[in-house]
Design a protein around this motif. Structure first.
Motif, PDB file in Angstrom:
ATOM      1  N   ASN A   1      24.097  -0.648 -44.136  1.00 44.50           N
ATOM      2  CA  ASN A   1      25.373  -1.114 -43.608  1.00 44.50           C
ATOM      3  C   ASN A   1      25.181  -1.830 -42.277  1.00 44.50           C
ATOM      4  N   GLU A   2      26.062  -2.811 -42.034  1.00 40.37           N
ATOM      5  CA  GLU A   2      26.047  -3.519 -40.771  1.00 40.37           C
ATOM      6  C   GLU A   2      27.439  -3.492 -40.161  1.00 40.37           C
ATOM      7  N   TYR A   3      27.480  -3.313 -38.834  1.00 36.87           N
ATOM      8  CA  TYR A   3      28.755  -3.216 -38.130  1.00 36.87           C
ATOM      9  C   TYR A   3      28.727  -4.115 -36.905  1.00 36.87           C
ATOM     10  N   SER A   4      29.861  -4.717 -36.612  1.00 35.55           N
ATOM     11  CA  SER A   4      29.968  -5.495 -35.380  1.00 35.55           C
ATOM     12  C   SER A   4      30.260  -4.550 -34.218  1.00 35.55           C
TER      13      SER A   4
ATOM     14  N   TRP B   1      31.250   6.795 -32.302  1.00 36.39           N
ATOM     15  CA  TRP B   1      30.060   6.028 -32.638  1.00 36.39           C
ATOM     16  C   TRP B   1      29.448   5.480 -31.357  1.00 36.39           C
ATOM     17  N   VAL B   2      28.131   5.311 -31.374  1.00 32.11           N
ATOM     18  CA  VAL B   2      27.442   4.641 -30.274  1.00 32.11           C
ATOM     19  C   VAL B   2      26.362   3.747 -30.874  1.00 32.11           C
ATOM     20  N   VAL B   3      25.900   2.811 -30.068  1.00 29.93           N
ATOM     21  CA  VAL B   3      24.811   1.927 -30.476  1.00 29.93           C
ATOM     22  C   VAL B   3      23.586   2.250 -29.630  1.00 29.93           C
ATOM     23  N   VAL B   4      22.440   2.422 -30.303  1.00 26.04           N
ATOM     24  CA  VAL B   4      21.176   2.650 -29.617  1.00 26.04           C
ATOM     25  C   VAL B   4      20.106   1.784 -30.251  1.00 26.04           C
ATOM     26  N   ASN B   5      19.549   0.875 -29.459  1.00 25.67           N
ATOM     27  CA  ASN B   5      18.462   0.006 -29.932  1.00 25.67           C
ATOM     28  C   ASN B   5      18.800  -0.689 -31.245  1.00 25.67           C
ATOM     29  N   GLY B   6      20.028  -1.197 -31.334  1.00 19.29           N
ATOM     30  CA  GLY B   6      20.446  -1.965 -32.502  1.00 19.29           C
ATOM     31  C   GLY B   6      20.917  -1.143 -33.679  1.00 19.29           C
ATOM     32  N   GLN B   7      20.818   0.167 -33.600  1.00 17.24           N
ATOM     33  CA  GLN B   7      21.308   1.031 -34.671  1.00 17.24           C
ATOM     34  C   GLN B   7      22.677   1.587 -34.306  1.00 17.24           C
ATOM     35  N   VAL B   8      23.521   1.752 -35.319  1.00 17.93           N
ATOM     36  CA  VAL B   8      24.841   2.355 -35.123  1.00 17.93           C
ATOM     37  C   VAL B   8      24.754   3.821 -35.522  1.00 17.93           C
ATOM     38  N   LEU B   9      25.178   4.699 -34.610  1.00 14.80           N
ATOM     39  CA  LEU B   9      25.105   6.142 -34.842  1.00 14.80           C
ATOM     40  C   LEU B   9      26.510   6.738 -34.845  1.00 14.80           C
TER      41      LEU B   9
ATOM     42  N   ASN C   1      23.200  -0.737 -38.935  1.00 14.09           N
ATOM     43  CA  ASN C   1      22.709  -1.564 -37.843  1.00 14.09           C
ATOM     44  C   ASN C   1      23.826  -2.438 -37.282  1.00 14.09           C
ATOM     45  N   VAL C   2      23.593  -2.960 -36.100  1.00  9.03           N
ATOM     46  CA  VAL C   2      24.541  -3.897 -35.492  1.00  9.03           C
ATOM     47  C   VAL C   2      24.340  -5.272 -36.107  1.00  9.03           C
ATOM     48  N   LYS C   3      25.441  -5.918 -36.448  1.00  8.15           N
ATOM     49  CA  LYS C   3      25.357  -7.271 -36.997  1.00  8.15           C
ATOM     50  C   LYS C   3      24.746  -8.221 -35.979  1.00  8.15           C
ATOM     51  N   LYS C   4      23.824  -9.034 -36.426  1.00  6.54           N
ATOM     52  CA  LYS C   4      23.179 -10.003 -35.530  1.00  6.54           C
ATOM     53  C   LYS C   4      23.926 -11.330 -35.570  1.00  6.54           C
TER      54      LYS C   4
END
Length: 585
Positions: A509-512, A526-534, A582-585
Motif C-alpha cells: 500500500n502507498e499513502y500520501s 499513524w506516523v512516517v519513519v524513513n518512508g514507511q507508514v506505521l 510506504n509514502v507515495k513518491k
C-alpha cells in the motif's frame, strides 16, 4: 538444565546475563515490561570510567584512586569503601568491555558535577543509555534464538515471590505471573528490578521513608515500584539507606503540561558542556557543576521560579543531538539572540548582558562567585543563539535498597550473612552510592555490579550439585529449569524473525502525507519513519519511551526524531506489524 534467573531486563540484568553466558551458565531472564531496557535507556549523560582506553588516548590523567576519592566525597557519611572500591576499581574495565564486546562508540569524555577529571563516556550521535542498553538487549535476544537451550527471555512476566528452601532458607527460584498463569522457575536469582522512585502504590517505600518527596514529579517509568526490594525483604533480606532518595535538579518542564507527574530529564551533560542555570531575574545562583543534591537545595533556597537552563551556541553545538531531541519534544526552545531571550524572560537586555559579562569575567580570572572550578571555553555574548528549557527538581534515583556485599550477595537481616542463592545489581541494591550518586555512575553501577553478580551467581551455581538442584525442584513439583512453556520465547523470537523478513520486503500500500495527517488521534495514530507508514495505535501503550513520544508526531513524519534515538532495525524487530505501507513518491 541448571540455570540462573535474572529478574529485570534493564542494563544491570542484561550485563548479568551476558556475564553468566561468558562463564558457561544458562540464563532465564524475566522482565515485567513488554520491552526490555528499563530506565537505563533514558540515561543521557554517559557512563563513568577511570583509566579507560579512551581516557589514555586523550591524555586524561585519571585513575581508579582519584575516582574512588570523588565518589567517597559524594557519598559522604554513608560511604561504603568496599562497594566504592568495586564500582571505581572495575569502572575502566567495564567501559572497555562495552567497547570491545559490543562495538560501542564511547569516544567522547565529559566532566560532570562532582568529578575532578573528565570521565563520563558517551558516543557521537545518539543517547548513551539507549545505545549501550540496546546493544546488549539485541545481542541477548539474538542469542535466545540461536542458542535457546542456554538463553530464555520471557517478557510481561511479573515476578511476585522468591522461593526458598524450607530447611536451608536458600533462595531456589521465583514465582511469576505470565499470560494470567502463575508459574515457578528454579535456580539462583539475580534481582535487577531497579529502584522505587515511581512507587506511588499503597505499599510505597517512597511514602514510607521520604513522605516529603511523595508529591514531587519523577523521571522514572511506572515500573519502578520497588518490587525487588519488597520481595527480598519479605524473606528476611536486609535493606539500607531507604531514606536516601536523590532529587535531580534539572527535570524538564513541558510548558503545555507543567504539572505532569512524569518529567523528562535534562541530562547533566547539558551543564557539563557549559549550560548555565538562571532564575526569573536572570541571575545565576549556584555552581552548575556541584553535586546534584547541592544544586537542588540551592534551587529550593533561591525560590525565584521559573528556573531556566540556558545553553549558548558553543554548548549547544557540543551536545547538538540532545538539544534537537528536546526541541522536537517541545521541552526546549531556541532563541536567535540574547535580546529575544531577555524578552521571553521579561527582562531588559542589559540585565542578561550583565549576567553574561560577570560570568565571562569569572572565567577569565578563574574566580567564580559561586565557586565553580571547571569552565567551558568561549565567552557568552548577546550576539549568539541559545537553547533554553524550564527546570524543576524531580525524583530521580534511589540510593537505598537491598544490602549487598562486595560480591553482590544480598545480606540477611537476621544473621548478617549472605542469603544463599540471592544476588542484586543496579538500583535495587543499596549502599553503592552512599548519600548522593554522582552523575554517570548509574549506568556504571549497572554494568559493574551486573558483571559481579553474574560472576558470583555462576560460581554459586557450579557449587551446587545436580542432585541438590533436582531435589529442591522435585520437592516443589518441577524438575529445576524445565519450565512450563519454556520454548515459547524462542518460538516468539523465531516468529519475529519471519516478520522482519516480511516487513523488509515493503508494504504494497502507498499513502500520501495528506492521508497520514488524517490519523492524528490517540485511538487512530499513524506516523512516517524513513518512508514507511506505521499504524502505531496498538503499539502506543507498549512504547518504552511513553505514549507522548509518539503522540507528538501523530499524523506526521517522525524520521528525524526516530533516527536520533533508534537503529533502523528497531521497527522490524519490535513492531513489524505496525508497518502498513510506504509514502507515495
Amino acid at each position: 538444565m541448571a540455570q540462573v534467573i535474572v529478574v529485570g531486563g534493564g542494563l544491570a540484568g542484561l550485563s548479568a546475563a551476558h556475564t553468566l553466558l561468558e562463564r558457561g551458565a544458562n540464563v532465564l531472564l524475566l522482565d515485567k515490561q513488554p520491552f526490555m531496557g528499563g530506565n537505563s535507556t533514558k540515561a543521557t549523560s554517559g557512563i563513568n570510567g577511570a583509566g579507560t582506553q579512551t581516557q589514555q588516548e586523550q591524555g586524561i590523567p585519571d585513575n581508579a584512586k582519584i575516582f574512588f576519592e570523588d565518589t567517597k566525597k559524594s557519598a559522604r557519611e554513608l560511604a561504603r569503601d568496599d562497594l566504592i572500591q568495586v564500582l571505581t576499581g572495575r569502572s575502566g574495565d567495564a567501559v572497555n568491555w562495552l567497547q570491545d564486546k559490543f562495538g560501542l562508540d564511547l569516544s567522547k569524555v565529559a566532566r560532570l558535577g562532582g568529578h575532578s577529571q573528565p570521565r563520563t563516556h558517551r558516543g557521537g550521535a545518539q543517547f548513551p543509555g539507549m545505545v549501550i542498553t540496546y546493544a546488549q538487549m539485541e545481542r541477548l535476544e539474538d542469542l535466545s534464538v540461536s542458542i535457546p537451550d542456554r538463553v530464555k527471555i520471557i517478557k510481561k512476566a511479573r515476578v511476585t515471590k522468591l522461593l526458598t528452601d524450607p530447611t536451608t532458607h536458600a533462595v531456589i527460584g521465583v514465582e511469576y505471573v505470565h499470560n494470567s498463569k502463575t508459574l515457578n522457575a528454579y535456580g539462583p536469582v539475580i534481582l535487577a528490578t531497579g529502584g522505587y522512585a515511581a512507587d506511588f502504590s499503597p505499599t510505597s517505600l517512597l511514602k514510607q521513608f521520604r513522605p516529603e518527596y511523595y508529591e514531587l514529579p519523577t523521571t522514572n517509568g511506572d515500573h519502578c515500584t520497588g518490587d525487588g526490594q519488597k520481595m527480598a525483604m519479605a524473606i528476611g533480606a536486609s535493606a539500607i539507606d531507604l531514606e536516601k532518595v536523590q532529587v535531580h535538579p534539572t527535570g524538564l518542564v513541558d510548558p503545555t503540561e507543567p504539572e505532569a507527574k512524569v518529567k523528562f530529564l535534562a541530562a547533566e551533560a547539558l551543564r557539563g558542556v557549559g549550560g548555565l542555570l538562571l532564575d526569573n531575574e536572570g541571575q545565576r545562583f549556584v555552581d552548575e557543576l556541584q553535586h546534584r543534591d547541592f544544586v537542588t537545595g540551592k534551587i529550593w533556597e533561591n525560590g525565584k521560579y521559573p528556573i531556566r537552563l540556558i545553553l549558548n551556541g558553543q554548548a549547544s553545538s557540543e551536545i547538538e543531538w540532545h538539544c534537537k531531541h528536546y526541541v522536537g519534544r517541545g521541552l526546549m526552545k531556541r532563541f536567535e539572540s540574547g535580546e529575544a531571550l531577555a524578552k521571553e524572560m521579561g527582562l531588559k537586555p542589559e540585565v542578561l548582558k550583565k549576567t553574561f559579562d560577570t560570568y565571562n569575567a569569572g572565567v577569565r580570572a578563574k574566580k567564580d562567585p559561586f565557586g565553580k572550578k571547571f569552565f567551558s571555553s568561549g565567552e557568552w555574548s548577546m550576539n549568539d543563539y541559545f537553547n533554553v528549557a524550564l527546570m524543576t527538581p524531580v525524583l530521580h534515583y534511589t540510593m537505598g535498597g537491598l544490602e549487598i556485599d562486595a560480591a553482590s550477595r544480598v545480606i540477611s537481616k537476621s544473621t548478617g550473612a549472605p542469603v544463599a542463592g540471592l544476588f542484586a545489581a543496579g538500583e535495587v541494591a543499596g549502599g553503592v552510592h552512599g548519600a548522593n550518586r554522582l552523575g554517570g555512575s548509574s549506568l556504571l553501577g549497572c554494568v559493574v555490579f551486573g558483571r559481579v553478580s553474574g560472576d558470583e551467581a555462576a560460581a554459586y551455581l557450579l557449587q551446587q550439585t545436580g542432585k541438590m538442584v533436582e531435589k529442591a525442584a522435585g520437592r516443589l513439583g518441577v524438575i529445576g529449569g524445565h519450565l512450563e512453556g519454556s520454548a515459547a520465547p524462542a518460538n516468539a523470537e523465531a516468529k519475529e524473525e519471519k516478520k522482519e523478513e516480511k516487513a523488509a520486503s515493503g508494504g504494497v500500500n502507498e499513502y500520501s502525507l495528506d492521508d497520514v495527517k488524517k490519523h492524528n488521534k490517540k485511538d487512530d495514530i499513524w506516523v512516517v519513519v524513513n518512508g514507511q507508514v506505521l499504524d502505531v495505535t496498538s503499539f502506543l501503550p507498549d512504547h518504552p519511551g511513553g505514549e507522548k513520544a509518539i503522540l507528538l508526531y501523530a499524523g506526521r513524519d517522525a524520521t528525524e526524531e526516530f533516527n536520533m534515538l533508534h537503529d533502523p532495525k528497531v521497527i522490524p524487530r519490535y513492531a513489524p506489524d505496525s508497518v502498513i505501507g510506504n509514502v507515495k513518491k
